[in-house]
Design a protein around this motif. Structure first.
Motif, PDB file in Angstrom:
ATOM      1  N   GLU A  11       0.854  -1.190   0.000  1.00 60.74           N
ATOM      2  CA  GLU A  11       0.000   0.000   0.000  1.00 60.74           C
ATOM      3  C   GLU A  11       0.886   1.235   0.000  1.00 60.74           C
ATOM      4  O   GLU A  11       1.889   1.293   0.717  1.00 60.74           O
ATOM      5  N   PHE A  12       0.541   2.205  -0.833  1.00 65.65           N
ATOM      6  CA  PHE A  12       1.312   3.439  -0.925  1.00 65.65           C
ATOM      7  C   PHE A  12       0.592   4.550  -0.158  1.00 65.65           C
ATOM      8  O   PHE A  12      -0.646   4.591  -0.105  1.00 65.65           O
ATOM      9  N   LEU A  13       1.374   5.462   0.404  1.00 65.88           N
ATOM     10  CA  LEU A  13       0.820   6.577   1.156  1.00 65.88           C
ATOM     11  C   LEU A  13       1.297   7.885   0.547  1.00 65.88           C
ATOM     12  O   LEU A  13       2.492   8.198   0.579  1.00 65.88           O
ATOM     13  N   LEU A  14       0.381   8.637  -0.046  1.00 67.41           N
ATOM     14  CA  LEU A  14       0.705   9.950  -0.595  1.00 67.41           C
ATOM     15  C   LEU A  14       0.754  10.964   0.539  1.00 67.41           C
ATOM     16  O   LEU A  14      -0.216  11.103   1.295  1.00 67.41           O
ATOM     17  N   ILE A  15       1.875  11.667   0.657  1.00 68.88           N
ATOM     18  CA  ILE A  15       2.044  12.592   1.779  1.00 68.88           C
ATOM     19  C   ILE A  15       2.436  14.000   1.325  1.00 68.88           C
ATOM     20  O   ILE A  15       2.946  14.791   2.115  1.00 68.88           O
ATOM     21  N   ALA A  16       2.216  14.329   0.044  1.00 67.70           N
ATOM     22  CA  ALA A  16       2.605  15.643  -0.468  1.00 67.70           C
ATOM     23  C   ALA A  16       1.925  16.756   0.319  1.00 67.70           C
ATOM     24  O   ALA A  16       0.717  16.704   0.564  1.00 67.70           O
ATOM     25  N   PHE A  17       2.711  17.760   0.714  1.00 68.82           N
ATOM     26  CA  PHE A  17       2.251  18.967   1.418  1.00 68.82           C
ATOM     27  C   PHE A  17       1.763  18.696   2.840  1.00 68.82           C
ATOM     28  O   PHE A  17       1.286  19.610   3.507  1.00 68.82           O
ATOM     29  N   THR A  18       1.851  17.459   3.323  1.00 66.39           N
ATOM     30  CA  THR A  18       1.340  17.174   4.672  1.00 66.39           C
ATOM     31  C   THR A  18       2.263  17.707   5.769  1.00 66.39           C
ATOM     32  O   THR A  18       1.883  17.725   6.939  1.00 66.39           O
ATOM     33  N   ASN A 171       8.676   2.115   3.655  1.00 68.03           N
ATOM     34  CA  ASN A 171       7.414   2.486   4.310  1.00 68.03           C
ATOM     35  C   ASN A 171       6.303   2.823   3.328  1.00 68.03           C
ATOM     36  O   ASN A 171       5.168   3.083   3.725  1.00 68.03           O
ATOM     37  N   GLY A 172       6.612   2.846   2.026  1.00 68.30           N
ATOM     38  CA  GLY A 172       5.583   3.094   1.003  1.00 68.30           C
ATOM     39  C   GLY A 172       5.153   4.543   0.886  1.00 68.30           C
ATOM     40  O   GLY A 172       4.192   4.839   0.172  1.00 68.30           O
ATOM     41  N   GLU A 173       5.857   5.462   1.542  1.00 65.13           N
ATOM     42  CA  GLU A 173       5.479   6.881   1.471  1.00 65.13           C
ATOM     43  C   GLU A 173       5.951   7.504   0.167  1.00 65.13           C
ATOM     44  O   GLU A 173       7.100   7.330  -0.251  1.00 65.13           O
ATOM     45  N   ILE A 174       5.030   8.220  -0.492  1.00 66.97           N
ATOM     46  CA  ILE A 174       5.333   8.922  -1.737  1.00 66.97           C
ATOM     47  C   ILE A 174       5.127  10.410  -1.491  1.00 66.97           C
ATOM     48  O   ILE A 174       3.994  10.871  -1.320  1.00 66.97           O
ATOM     49  N   ASP A 175       6.214  11.160  -1.453  1.00 63.28           N
ATOM     50  CA  ASP A 175       6.132  12.603  -1.216  1.00 63.28           C
ATOM     51  C   ASP A 175       5.860  13.306  -2.541  1.00 63.28           C
ATOM     52  O   ASP A 175       6.693  14.026  -3.083  1.00 63.28           O
TER      53      ASP A 175
END
Length: 311
Positions: A11-18, A171-175
């Motif tokens: 699973e991917f986690l989009l974290i742009a601008f967070t 961790n699957g994080e996509i900035d």
């Protein structure tokens, strides 16, 4: 850390601008306004071209498809970005991320092909005006557009299969604002050489191939314009190409910066700004560029507005 990095991503986690939660809602409103302007501007362009007979020409036939692609292209990424801003991050399954990547690549590739076809259309109009009607027939227009859709589909399929046959670790994080290739490649683990070569080859095929068509077309157009004896004639001829040349410069300029460069050492922040520009801002600007710099579109708009007022 070593154990975390070797964990396969499902699973991917989009974290742009967070990282700036206080800016989330203002940014959400900004993206919402841009998206609404994009939808209304491109839908308006499509309706205008359909309603005014003077715009039933090859150039505006291609522009109608470009406007439709801009709606689709923007719709793949902007609503997802707004969801990330509202929820302070958004989880995407492997399948959903692949679907978004496929659709983005599909619509983006068609955009590239359409801009190249429009450059060829301008070349024929300026350099071979007497043959324009016989070259840019309705059958030829349909063939060009169908070819763009088929090529876009093929490119999207190959790039998506190649990208998502890779193994992703960490961790699957996509900035980033959506599932795009540069941030995905940062999560790869194991041997990815073959897939990356295929992806790069298709990127080289789509972008530079379209750019060659555009550059060669405009090289012939410039030579033809220089040969026109009167300054007024040169200005009038160039004005027919100015809108398209502006749109091409903006779109391909940002894509070249994003995909045809060395990504090592590049900041995620800079990539995010560029990605916002080509996925969000340019689809909004295209209708403005083609309407504000085009006398035929402005006249057609005035005629339709006057008809509405009279009725």
């Amino acid at each position: 850390m070593a154990e975390t990095n070797l964990t396969l991503v499902t699973e991917f986690l989009l974290i742009a601008f967070t990282e700036y939660p206080e800016r989330a809602f203002p940014l959400f409103l900004l993206f919402l306004c841009i998206y609404l302007i994009t939808l209304s501007g491109n839908l308006g362009m499509i309706v205008l071209i359909c309603m005014d007979r003077r715009l039933h020409t090859p150039m505006y036939f291609l522009l109608r498809h470009l406007s439709f692609m801009d709606i689709c292209y923007s719709s793949v990424t902007v609503p997802q970005t707004m969801a990330v801003l509202l929820e302070h991050g958004a989880a995407l399954s492997h399948t959903r991320c692949a679907a978004q990547f496929f659709l983005f690549t599909f619509f983006g590739s068609i955009d590239c092909y359409l801009l190249a076809i429009m450059a060829y259309d301008r070349y024929v109009a300026v350099c071979q005006p007497l043959l324009y009607v016989t070259i840019m027939t309705q059958k030829a227009q349909l063939g060009f557009v169908s070819g763009a859709y088929v090529a876009g589909l093929f490119s999207a399929l190959v790039r998506t299969v190649s990208a998502f046959s890779l193994s992703f670790c960490g961790n699957g994080e996509i900035d980033f604002i959506f599932c795009d290739l540069p941030p995905l490649l940062k999560l790869t683990c194991g041997d990815s050489y073959t897939q990356e070569v295929v992806i790069i080859l298709f990127a080289i095929f789509v972008l530079p191939a379209c750019m060659v068509v555009i550059l060669v077309s405009y090289l012939f157009i410039i030579v033809a314009i220089v040969r026109i004896p009167s300054a007024g004639g040169r200005a009038k001829t160039f004005s027919t190409c100015a809108s398209h040349l502006t749109a091409v410069s903006l779109f391909f300029g940002t894509l070249i910066f994003m995909y045809l460069r060395d990504n090592s050492g590049q900041s995620s922040g800079k990539d995010r700004v560029v990605s916002v520009f080509y996925t969000t801002v340019i689809p909004m600007l295209n209708p403005l560029i083609y309407s504000l710099r085009n006398k035929e579109v402005k006249e057609a708009l005035r005629n339709i507005l006057s008809r509405i007022q009279l009725s």
